[in-house]
Design a protein around this motif. Structure first.
Motif, mmCIF file in Angstrom:
data_model
loop_
_atom_site.group_PDB
_atom_site.id
_atom_site.type_symbol
_atom_site.label_atom_id
_atom_site.label_comp_id
_atom_site.label_asym_id
_atom_site.label_seq_id
_atom_site.Cartn_x
_atom_site.Cartn_y
_atom_site.Cartn_z
ATOM 1 N N ASP A 414 31.440 35.872 39.065
ATOM 2 C CA ASP A 414 31.703 36.146 37.654
ATOM 3 C C ASP A 414 31.512 34.826 36.930
ATOM 4 O O ASP A 414 32.332 33.905 37.059
ATOM 5 N N ASN A 415 30.410 34.699 36.190
ATOM 6 C CA ASN A 415 30.029 33.409 35.616
ATOM 7 C C ASN A 415 30.945 32.933 34.501
ATOM 8 O O ASN A 415 30.802 31.799 34.032
ATOM 9 N N ARG A 416 31.893 33.760 34.112
ATOM 10 C CA ARG A 416 32.876 33.310 33.113
ATOM 11 C C ARG A 416 33.917 32.385 33.727
ATOM 12 O O ARG A 416 34.579 31.633 32.996
ATOM 13 N N TYR A 417 34.041 32.424 35.045
ATOM 14 C CA TYR A 417 35.197 31.790 35.674
ATOM 15 C C TYR A 417 34.824 30.688 36.663
ATOM 16 O O TYR A 417 35.591 30.370 37.559
ATOM 17 N N TRP A 418 33.642 30.109 36.470
ATOM 18 C CA TRP A 418 33.309 28.876 37.176
ATOM 19 C C TRP A 418 32.411 28.045 36.277
ATOM 20 O O TRP A 418 31.710 28.574 35.414
ATOM 21 N N SER A 419 32.427 26.733 36.486
ATOM 22 C CA SER A 419 31.657 25.876 35.595
ATOM 23 C C SER A 419 31.472 24.492 36.206
ATOM 24 O O SER A 419 32.352 23.971 36.890
ATOM 25 N N LEU A 420 30.305 23.912 35.912
ATOM 26 C CA LEU A 420 30.062 22.490 36.158
ATOM 27 C C LEU A 420 30.004 21.715 34.848
ATOM 28 O O LEU A 420 29.778 20.501 34.863
ATOM 29 N N THR A 421 30.205 22.408 33.736
ATOM 30 C CA THR A 421 30.088 21.768 32.421
ATOM 31 C C THR A 421 31.422 21.593 31.711
ATOM 32 O O THR A 421 31.515 20.808 30.780
ATOM 33 N N ASP A 422 32.446 22.333 32.130
ATOM 34 C CA ASP A 422 33.745 22.177 31.470
ATOM 35 C C ASP A 422 34.307 20.782 31.664
ATOM 36 O O ASP A 422 35.030 20.258 30.805
ATOM 37 N N ARG A 423 33.972 20.167 32.793
ATOM 38 C CA ARG A 423 34.424 18.810 33.093
ATOM 39 C C ARG A 423 33.314 18.120 33.870
ATOM 40 O O ARG A 423 32.975 18.542 34.968
ATOM 41 N N ASP A 424 32.751 17.078 33.314
ATOM 42 C CA ASP A 424 31.602 16.424 33.926
ATOM 43 C C ASP A 424 31.928 15.945 35.335
ATOM 44 O O ASP A 424 32.942 15.267 35.570
ATOM 45 N N GLY A 425 31.032 16.299 36.268
ATOM 46 C CA GLY A 425 31.180 15.830 37.627
ATOM 47 C C GLY A 425 32.198 16.583 38.453
ATOM 48 O O GLY A 425 32.521 16.158 39.569
ATOM 49 N N TRP A 426 32.676 17.719 37.956
ATOM 50 C CA TRP A 426 33.660 18.518 38.680
ATOM 51 C C TRP A 426 33.233 19.982 38.667
ATOM 52 O O TRP A 426 32.641 20.457 37.699
ATOM 53 N N LEU A 427 33.551 20.666 39.737
ATOM 54 C CA LEU A 427 33.426 22.121 39.796
ATOM 55 C C LEU A 427 34.750 22.728 39.389
ATOM 56 O O LEU A 427 35.793 22.434 39.997
ATOM 57 N N ARG A 428 34.741 23.575 38.373
ATOM 58 C CA ARG A 428 35.964 24.264 37.941
ATOM 59 C C ARG A 428 35.928 25.716 38.399
ATOM 60 O O ARG A 428 34.966 26.441 38.115
ATOM 61 N N LEU A 429 36.943 26.126 39.130
ATOM 62 C CA LEU A 429 37.138 27.520 39.511
ATOM 63 C C LEU A 429 38.376 28.041 38.809
ATOM 64 O O LEU A 429 39.492 27.543 39.040
ATOM 65 N N SER A 430 38.171 29.031 37.941
ATOM 66 C CA SER A 430 39.267 29.617 37.178
ATOM 67 C C SER A 430 39.624 30.986 37.746
ATOM 68 O O SER A 430 38.788 31.656 38.357
ATOM 69 N N THR A 431 40.840 31.411 37.524
ATOM 70 C CA THR A 431 41.273 32.722 38.009
ATOM 71 C C THR A 431 41.041 33.758 36.912
ATOM 72 O O THR A 431 41.680 33.713 35.861
ATOM 73 N N ARG A 481 48.579 27.981 37.963
ATOM 74 C CA ARG A 481 49.697 28.777 37.465
ATOM 75 C C ARG A 481 50.462 29.360 38.644
ATOM 76 O O ARG A 481 49.979 29.384 39.784
ATOM 77 N N ASP A 482 51.653 29.825 38.378
ATOM 78 C CA ASP A 482 52.464 30.407 39.447
ATOM 79 C C ASP A 482 51.709 31.535 40.138
ATOM 80 O O ASP A 482 51.113 32.402 39.484
ATOM 81 N N GLY A 483 51.737 31.506 41.463
ATOM 82 C CA GLY A 483 51.050 32.511 42.248
ATOM 83 C C GLY A 483 49.628 32.145 42.625
ATOM 84 O O GLY A 483 48.986 32.869 43.397
ATOM 85 N N ASP A 484 49.117 31.032 42.112
ATOM 86 C CA ASP A 484 47.754 30.626 42.431
ATOM 87 C C ASP A 484 47.696 29.986 43.816
ATOM 88 O O ASP A 484 48.631 29.304 44.255
ATOM 89 N N GLN A 604 49.502 36.386 40.762
ATOM 90 C CA GLN A 604 50.441 36.834 39.714
ATOM 91 C C GLN A 604 49.809 36.883 38.329
ATOM 92 O O GLN A 604 49.907 37.901 37.642
ATOM 93 N N HIS A 605 49.175 35.771 37.919
ATOM 94 C CA HIS A 605 48.666 35.683 36.549
ATOM 95 C C HIS A 605 47.258 35.103 36.562
ATOM 96 O O HIS A 605 46.940 34.259 37.396
ATOM 97 N N THR A 606 46.429 35.512 35.615
ATOM 98 C CA THR A 606 45.128 34.879 35.420
ATOM 99 C C THR A 606 45.285 33.684 34.484
ATOM 100 O O THR A 606 46.333 33.482 33.872
#
Length: 793
Positions: A414-431, A481-484, A604-606
């Motif tokens: 799901d391309n909404r919930y990962w990024s290499l551009t939100d933070r330079d030089g980091w892979l972001r995985l969101s729930t 977040r709690d439950g992650d 628990q939460h997104t």
């Protein structure tokens, strides 16, 4: 717009070659021994169901034979990797056939559906009349598909649904160009396609079956994976069998009539069978044509071997042919770890570079991977269902992030919930969703439940490699977040992972291990609870370094994993005891080798996210007790200092300099693991070897770029010249707006500006001459550099 070129003289003396003392080791997935031999199996990684195709030198732009290989990747995305080689021993990934095989629920982990052990199976790769074709079957995504492109490395693939299942398809063009697909399990059938390969025209069931060869000792059990070839007047089929009480083996069938009983007198089976390889389980795969110096063709085999939990690993196996039949290996024997002469030899510098090719990679998540056409794949979004999740444009649309091609997602992301551009030089995985515990293996008749980890979307993974592998990452956990639950995993249906869990605002690090036997009904929370003795409270720490050491060598057929952690990357501690063993899952629920994955899921939460700073590989484990070794890194840095910029293409030199800067920076600091040494060394060695392969016959003199700018609403043409020769360069720049002389010393630059006197400048070109002394001889070169039109408002 900036346009550039490099001046290299014609007929200038070559710089005296320096003595080659630097000799980097082969990549993690190369078994090239560097002495003209290689070991089998190749690649040390999971590359099953291979199909190999040769593009002859006369039919490509490189002037030499090029080989491409495709493999099964089932539920992974992107899928159907295209690998490239010049010597059949060293391979790297250059493309994928598709970004996602489907946008439906089962390929996207939606609404309780999944494609574990299903998806894309057993592709057939063929080149015909300037077009590349890939045919593969899917067990749960609508049957067989045929893809095509005229540019296998960079082009977009056109997809055609064939409307039915074709198990283990083999696309074959007859001598008159008629296209067929052969397929089947237990017997070999065929379909004839129409002329433009968009539909099935005719069926030929059971051209020959296992029952036709009853009593033959090499027939029994498996009877599938057929691939067809035409060699010296015969049609050959290569098939994997597995007779009772024996190992997997290769059987070949041949006939002078492609369709056998359908065209023979009396409708009799015309295919004669012979067992051609029964040694250590090397089986399913391709025949591979290799051009000989005499202008003929030798045919080798590329067959894989089950080597779980790493996976199914291919091997290039030489063949000796007699009376139209091959004997593979050394008189039919192929030892595991056996050594053979490379059938294709390259220039020494080119061989050094090819040994650096790999299908796994360290990554700094710099978002600098090349853009590929499969990333722009287009899908029509269906109307949403009355209940449950539905695919959306935002989920599928590219998000501006480009991963190295060694990476694949566990199911479509799901391309909404990962990024290499939100933070330079980091892979972001969101729930983006909360796990439910309501998923089951749709492939298995007992409908066994999935673990939370398996249900989680956007797990990013690479292949493992043997016999030992270490993978290191650094996590920023401040936005959990709690439950992650987030961490690094060695996974299949059985998995081991080190993770941070956030519970009631408190972060704890620990280890989870899921082994066999696998229960049908699961308490997912209990299953993925931390092992006693493996937990570490993290307090107010916002970052943690994790290292997973995978040992496939302690016991055959087993994976044992040891996790380590650090708060500064320098001082490390073991996290609990080593965990395992992970072994082959007899149900084949995933049916692939273990992979290393980075993950983050919510119970628990997104809305939470975790950032991963890097992914650093090594083949050295902490448990081996070796001191940190910087010798290979030091040798690479020292070798770089012996090179001269003028002897290499500008883009390759710039790439090497970037890797060198990273390596020098790393060397100036402190190291806490061998991974932190090996990652920059491997990156630099790759670029140095590439420079060696691309070394110019004559040195460059000056680098030239032409651009424009506006001054007082009038256009100025700007020409920049950078000296790359070993001595001062002099010459002249001639443009439609005048001519100017210049002189530039090595590593310096000069600018020559030409006012046009107008508000609009059409596109055009400048001519630059250059003269310098190279190795004591005066040489001269001329180049024309284009520039773009410009208008000043």
């Amino acid at each position: 717009m900036l346009v550039g070129a490099v001046l290299a003289p014609g007929g200038a003396p070559a710089h005296a070659a320096q003595q080659q003392t630097w000799s980097p080791r082969s990549s993690y997935t190369s078994t090239d021994n560097g002495d003209g031999t290689y070991s089998v199996p190749l690649l040390r990684s999971d590359v099953p169901d291979i199909s190999v195709e040769r593009v002859p030198a006369a039919e490509n732009d490189e002037g030499r034979d090029v080989y491409y290989m495709i493999s099964t990747t089932m539920h992974l995305s992107p899928g159907a990797p295209i690998m490239k080689s010049y010597d059949l021993v060293n391979w790297d990934i250059v493309n994928y056939v598709f970004d996602r095989a489907s946008i439906g629920d089962s390929y996207s982990l939606r609404n309780g559906q999944n494609s574990y052990g299903q998806g894309q199976w057993a592709s057939s790769l063929r080149y015909h009349d300037g077009m590349f074709y890939v045919a593969f079957n899917t067990n749960n995504l609508g049957g067989a598909y045929l893809y095509r492109t005229d540019d296998i490395e960079n082009g977009a693939w056109q997809r055609t649904a064939l409307g039915r299942g074709l198990h283990d398809p083999s696309l074959f063009f007859d001598v008159d160009g008629t296209p067929y697909i052969f397929y089947g399990s237990g017997g070999t059938s065929a379909v004839r396609l129409n002329a433009d390969l968009t539909a099935i025209e005719h069926n030929y069931p059971n051209i020959f079956t296992a029952a036709d060869y009853a009593g033959q000792p090499f027939i029994g059990g498996l009877f599938e994976g057929a691939q067809f070839y035409y060699i010296d007047g015969y049609y050959y089929a290569v098939i994997i069998t597995w007779p009772s009480g024996q190992g997997r083996q290769v059987v070949m069938f041949r006939s002078t009539e492609l369709l056998g009983r359908y065209t023979s007198a009396g409708g009799v089976n015309t295919y004669v069978a012979r067992g051609v390889l029964n040694s250590n389980g090397f089986a399913q795969g391709s025949l591979v044509p290799i051009a000989t110096a005499a202008g003929g063709i030798d045919w080798h085999g590329m067959f894989f071997r089950d080597t779980f939990p790493i996976g199914r690993i291919p091997a290039l196996i030489p063949a000796t042919w007699s009376d139209g039949w091959p004997v593979f290996g050394s008189n039919g024997v192929v030892p595991v770890g056996g050594v053979f002469d490379k059938p294709i030899r390259l220039r020494p510098a080119e061989e050094t570079f090819q040994r650096q090719q790999s299908i796994v990679a360290s990554d700094d998540f710099a978002n600098d991977a090349p853009h590929k056409a499969y990333q722009d794949e287009q899908w029509t979004i269906p109307d949403p269902p009355p209940t449950g999740e539905a695919p959306t444009e935002a989920e599928i649309a590219p998000n501006g992030s480009r991963l190295d091609m060694a990476w694949q997602w566990n199911h479509a992301p799901d391309n909404r919930y990962w990024s290499l551009t939100d933070r330079d030089g980091w892979l972001r995985l969101s729930t983006g969703k909360v796990v439910t515990g309501g998923y089951v293996y749709t492939k298995l008749s007992n409908r066994a439940e999935l673990a939370w980890f398996e249900e989680a979307r956007n797990t990013l993974s690479q292949r493992t490699f043997g016999p030992r592998q270490s993978a290191e990452t650094r996590m920023d956990i401040s936005a959990m977040r709690d439950g992650d639950v987030a961490g690094i995993a060695a996974y299949n249906r059985g998995f081991s992972y080190a993770a941070v869990k956030r519970v009631d605002g408190v972060s704890t690090l620990g280890v989870v291990n899921r082994g066999q036997p696998f229960a049908v009904d699961l308490d997912q929370a209990t299953l993925e609870s931390f092992l006693p003795g493996s937990t570490v409270p993290l307090g107010d720490a916002t970052e943690v370094h994790l290292k997973a050491d995978l040992d496939f060598a302690s016991s055959t057929g087993q994976l044992w994993t040891t996790f380590h952690y650090s708060f500064d990357g320098l001082t490390w501690a073991q996290l609990g005891s080593r965990v395992g063993p992970q072994t082959l899952d007899g149900s084949l629920a995933h049916f692939m080798g273990h992979r290393v994955g980075l993950f983050n899921y919510a119970t628990q939460h997104t809305g939470g996210h975790v950032d991963f700073d890097h992914y650093l590989l090594s083949d050295v484990l902490t448990a081996q007790g070796r001191p940190l070794d910087t010798s290979a890194l030091d040798d690479a840095i020292a070798h770089a200092a012996t090179l001269r910029e003028a002897d290499h293409p500008a883009d390759a030199w710039a790439a090497m300099r970037a890797a060198l800067d990273d390596a020098v920076t790393a060397r100036a600091g402190q190291f806490g693991t061998q991974n932190q040494i090996d990652a920059p060394e491997r990156a630099l060695s790759y670029q140095l070897a590439r420079l060696g392969a691309l070394r110019l016959d004559t040195p460059r003199l000056v680098s030239v770029s032409a651009s424009s700018r506006c001054l007082a609403k009038k256009v100025q043409l700007v020409v920049e010249l950078a000296g790359v020769a070993p001595s001062r360069v002099t010459g002249a720049v001639t443009s439609p707006y005048g001519s100017k002389e210049y002189g530039v010393v090595p590593a310096a630059s000069k600018v020559r500006t030409f006012p046009t006197g107008t508000a609009s400048m059409p596109s055009g070109a400048v001519t630059v001459t250059a003269t310098a002394r190279v190795d004591g001889t005066a040489v001269t070169a001329t180049v024309t550099v284009p520039y773009d039109a410009q208008t000043c408002q």
